[in-house]
Design a protein around this motif. Structure first.
Motif, short mmCIF file in Angstrom:
data_model
loop_
_atom_site.label_atom_id
_atom_site.label_comp_id
_atom_site.label_asym_id
_atom_site.label_seq_id
_atom_site.Cartn_x
_atom_site.Cartn_y
_atom_site.Cartn_z
N THR A 124 0.82 -1.21 0.00
CA THR A 124 0.00 0.00 0.00
C THR A 124 0.86 1.26 0.00
O THR A 124 0.35 2.36 -0.06
CB THR A 124 -0.90 0.05 1.25
N ASP A 125 2.15 1.09 0.09
CA ASP A 125 3.03 2.25 0.26
C ASP A 125 4.24 2.08 -0.66
O ASP A 125 5.06 1.19 -0.45
CB ASP A 125 3.48 2.30 1.73
N LEU A 126 4.31 2.91 -1.68
CA LEU A 126 5.34 2.73 -2.70
C LEU A 126 6.75 2.86 -2.13
O LEU A 126 7.61 2.01 -2.35
CB LEU A 126 5.13 3.75 -3.84
N GLU A 127 6.98 3.92 -1.34
CA GLU A 127 8.32 4.17 -0.79
C GLU A 127 8.78 2.99 0.06
O GLU A 127 9.91 2.50 -0.07
CB GLU A 127 8.29 5.46 0.04
N MET A 128 7.88 2.53 0.95
CA MET A 128 8.21 1.40 1.82
C MET A 128 8.44 0.14 0.99
O MET A 128 9.31 -0.67 1.30
CB MET A 128 7.04 1.19 2.78
N SER A 129 7.64 -0.03 -0.06
CA SER A 129 7.72 -1.26 -0.84
C SER A 129 9.09 -1.40 -1.51
O SER A 129 9.58 -2.50 -1.70
CB SER A 129 6.62 -1.30 -1.90
N LEU A 130 9.72 -0.25 -1.84
CA LEU A 130 11.04 -0.33 -2.48
C LEU A 130 12.03 -1.03 -1.57
O LEU A 130 12.75 -1.94 -1.97
CB LEU A 130 11.56 1.08 -2.80
N LYS A 131 12.05 -0.57 -0.31
CA LYS A 131 12.97 -1.17 0.66
C LYS A 131 12.60 -2.63 0.92
O LYS A 131 13.47 -3.50 0.95
CB LYS A 131 12.90 -0.35 1.96
N LEU A 132 11.30 -2.89 1.07
CA LEU A 132 10.87 -4.25 1.35
C LEU A 132 11.23 -5.20 0.21
O LEU A 132 11.68 -6.32 0.44
CB LEU A 132 9.35 -4.28 1.60
N MET A 133 11.04 -4.72 -1.02
CA MET A 133 11.35 -5.60 -2.16
C MET A 133 12.84 -5.86 -2.28
O MET A 133 13.27 -6.96 -2.60
CB MET A 133 10.80 -4.99 -3.45
#
Lengths: 72, 703
Positions: free
Chosen positions: A19-28
């Protein structure tokens, strides 16, 4: 819509989306990709953060961060 | 030393990169700085089998070329700055074989920059134990680069790796991983054309990172910005697309090169250990137990070697006085230089023990668990789980700890951590505390195992932790956040500490301390000796003359006269004048002008306190050379005749040292890390106010 933060200890889930693009970058980058299976390994003594097993290693993240991960 | 080939070491954190670096370079390494930024640059030299000499650069561990912290941002800068003479000719990417998938993300990014690459596949033994089998040859064939299986911990495969470094191709032969152009076709083409860049991934990285790259000119950077707007480039979306594409490539790659045995999900050792070490009750008990043990050990284990060092220096001081003709030069050597040196070297045992423990905690993976357990508490007071490492490091020395806050991505969390870290009781305070505690607290055991002195020391450490937490909480409400904070962190598996790494850390830190702090301390000791041995005008001659008058000779013994002369000289020396000037300010804290001298000199560095005491009191009783403790214990208040160092004075003094920012190096490092003088200024101010207040209250209560 089930979030990772709602999963119990020991339960499995498969990532659907974020749900959060910025967070998803780090998570991915850390291996949390859509389609990847996640197991909740443990919860920190004070209830937050949590530790998950993803692609064979342990990752810790805060509940608030886990709530941006939507499971299938 | 000239190197014929430059090799950069790149890899994820916890992959054994530092171990490999140590193996390749041995003790032949140095720590410098990357130009323009304050990131440690570790370089070393390695002799290759073909007779050439390689310079190895250890780059900070990172999960991706897209930086999340200041340390990580250096990796791309070094690899990408092609015009620079220092640019690496070859990159060794170290991969953790037991966690290949995530590790390969960084590899594909680096490989796509088209710099020659050699892969070091570390931890093959761990992978085998986990039931992972890797077809190394077919992996190498698919990637198009040499893949060398190694075990850095067991020192296996290093020669093979060196061979591969020396025979590595000058040209990048690796296979393409993903279709980079597809992510932003027009933009990549446009940047490539305008800046003459033929590598599409390099062009794409410039688009993402141009704002932070120092090697780009301002006009180049703003041109890239323009192009991005023309072609509607969305950095975050492009990154997401790229990461997904890379993992698709990696999944295809691993499909027929890596087999994982489908064993029943058996609980591994790390998990079992975690069950206890991060237990909701035992977890904290064990953590505090470990801290208590460390402090007790610092106190107990260092006692004997410290005594030895002190004795040695007393012996040297006596020797110098006896062997050399009496005079100002001999005095300078014995009471200035040697006294100062002993003040530095005597801390080595304590610093070595503390750094050994910290190295062990980090090496085993326990520090990451402490971070995990403490995050919630730390966040409540405005810090971050990652603040725990600098704060614990603060027990050793605030300087490296403040440098280590660079791993905290969030600006506000990082600033608060920097502001409170100097409150944590550092090793420089330790000699002050041990000296004063030994002076006024009896060495007696309570409840069989707890030594009263050890408990007093533990209390000082607890106080420092509490004060750091309270100040952080206050600052949380003052500072405004600039961006959101992350806590996405790997919990590495538990491992046995690498003992040679622990030894290396001990040796390294002790050396740095002696060289860095030593310079200041010896300089201060010599200046202090001069200040306390000379006075303005001819006051010293007048004092000598005064005591030559017959009325003294009749009433006093010669030794008493000498003593009276010495103390009167000290009082009228420059140092004495300085002490007297500040005496009215520090009198409410219970300090006299002699302690005042120590306070002034301690603003250069706390550990100067002991040396200052040694100098002041040896000037006082020049005829008898004793240890500092004995000198201070014998010190008497000239008005009342009672001991100068009462319980109230000693504790008031400890409070002052607990809170005051008496460290020039810390002030300098805070400026270097924040690039703004207001931070160290505010820090200095608030700490001095706290110190004065705490001392005042303590003295009033205990008097």
């Amino acid at each position: 819509m089930k979030k990772l933060s709602q999963l119990q200890v020991g339960k499995k889930g498969v990532i659907k989306e974020f749900t959060d693009l910025e967070m998803s970058l780090k998570l991915m980058e850390m291996g949390c990709l859509p389609g990847e299976e996640i197991v909740i390994e443990r919860v920190a003594p004070l209830g937050d953060p949590i530790a998950i097993n993803v692609s064979g290693y342990m990752l810790s993240l805060r509940k608030q961060e886990a709530s941006t991960i939507i499971l299938q | 030393m000239k190197a014929e080939i430059r090799v950069a070491l790149v890899g994820n954190p916890n992959t054994g990169k530092s171990t490999l670096f140590n193996l390749l370079t041995g003790l032949n390494q140095k720590v410098g700085n990357f130009p323009g930024v304050t990131v440690d640059k570790k370089t070393g030299y390695c002799n290759l089998p073909d007779g050439r000499r390689a310079e190895i650069i250890d780059l900070p561990g990172t999960y991706s070329l897209y930086p999340k912290s200041r340390d990580e941002s250096i990796v791309f800068s070094v690899l990408a700055d092609k015009g620079n003479q220092q640019a690496p000719d070859l990159v060794v990417v170290i991969l953790d074989a037991s966690n290949l998938k995530r590790n390969l993300l960084l590899y594909t990014q680096v490989a796509d920059l088209k710099i020659p690459v050699v892969v070091a596949l570390n931890m093959m033994d761990v992978a085998k134990k986990d039931g992972i089998s890797i077809k190394v040859d077919s992996l190498a064939a698919k990637l198009g680069v040499p893949v060398v299986p190694i075990s850095a911990r067991r020192n296996e495969g290093i020669d093979e790796l060196k061979k591969n470094i020396s025979y590595a191709n000058k040209f990048a032969l690796q296979q393409d991983s993903i279709d980079v152009k597809a992510i932003a076709p027009q933009l990549v083409d446009a940047i490539g054309e305008e800046m003459q860049i033929d590598n599409p991934y390099y062009a794409l990285q410039l688009a993402h990172q141009h704002e932070h790259l120092t090697f780009l000119s301002e006009s180049e950077s703003s041109r890239i910005e323009q192009l991005e707007q023309t072609y509607n480039f969305h950095s975050q979306k492009a990154q997401a697309t790229e990461t997904i594409a890379r993992y698709n490539f990696i999944n295809d790659l691993l499909y027929d090169t890596v087999k994982v045995k489908e064993a029943a999900h058996e609980e591994n050792t790390s998990n079992r250990i975690d069950r206890i070490l991060t237990h909701r009750v035992f977890g904290f008990l064990i953590f505090f137990g470990i801290l208590l043990f460390i402090f007790q050990a610092i106190f107990a284990w260092s006692a004997y070697p410290m005594e030895l060092i002190e004795t040695l220096f007393v012996w040297m001081q006596t020797g110098v006085h006896q062997m050399l003709p009496a005079g100002p030069l001999t005095d300078l050597l014995a009471d200035g230089v040697i006294a100062g040196l002993s003040g530095v070297l005597v801390f080595i045992p304590q610093i070595a023990i503390l750094f050994a423990f910290i190295a062990i905690l980090e090496d085993t993976g326990y520090m990451a668990r402490v971070t995990f357990m403490m995050d919630k508490v730390m966040r409540k007071v405005g810090l971050n789980g990652k603040s725990v490492v600098p704060l614990i490091g603060g027990f050793a020395c605030a300087v490296p700890s403040i440098m280590s806050t660079r791993t905290i991505e969030n600006w506000k969390d990082r600033m608060i951590t920097i502001m409170v870290t100097p409150l944590i009781s550092c090793s420089a305070r330790l000699p002050v505390y041990t000296l004063l505690i030994a002076l006024v607290v009896p060495s007696r055991n309570v409840w069989w195992i707890f030594n009263l002195q050890g408990l007093a020391l533990t209390a000082m450490y607890l106080l420092s932790m509490i004060s750091a937490v309270v100040v952080a909480w206050v600052m949380k409400h003052i500072l405004k956040a600039r961006e959101r904070g992350y806590f996405i962190m790997e919990l590495p598996v538990y491992r046995m500490p690498r003992w040679n790494n622990v030894l290396l850390t001990m040796f390294d830190r002790a050396k740095t301390f002696v060289l860095e702090a030593g310079k200041v301390i010896i300089a201060v000791s010599v200046i202090l000796w001069v200040l306390s041995s000379y006075g303005p005008g001819d006051t010293f001659q007048q004092i000598e003359k005064k005591y030559q008058e017959p009325q003294y000779g009749q009433k006093m013994k010669p030794s008493e006269i000498e003593h009276a002369i010495a103390s009167e000289k000290l009082e009228s020396s420059y140092a004495g004048h300085l002490g007297h000037v500040i005496e009215p300010v520090i009198k409410p804290l219970g300090f006299d002008w002699k302690i005042g001298i120590a306070l002034i000199t301690s603003f250069a560095a706390r550990e100067v306190f002991v040396g200052t005491m040694a100098t002041i009191y040896s000037v006082d009783n020049a005829d008898e050379i004793q240890s500092v403790k004995a000198k201070m214990a014998n010190a008497r208040n000239p008005e009342t005749g009672k001991p100068t160092f009462t319980l109230a004075v000693a504790f008031s003094l400890m409070m002052f040292y607990a809170f005051a920012m008496q460290c020039a190096s810390t002030v300098a490092i805070v400026y270097r890390e924040t690039k703004d003088w207001r931070w160290p200024a505010v820090q200095f101010l608030y700490m001095t106010v706290l110190a004065y207040g705490a001392s005042f209250i303590t003295y009033m209560l205990l008097k």
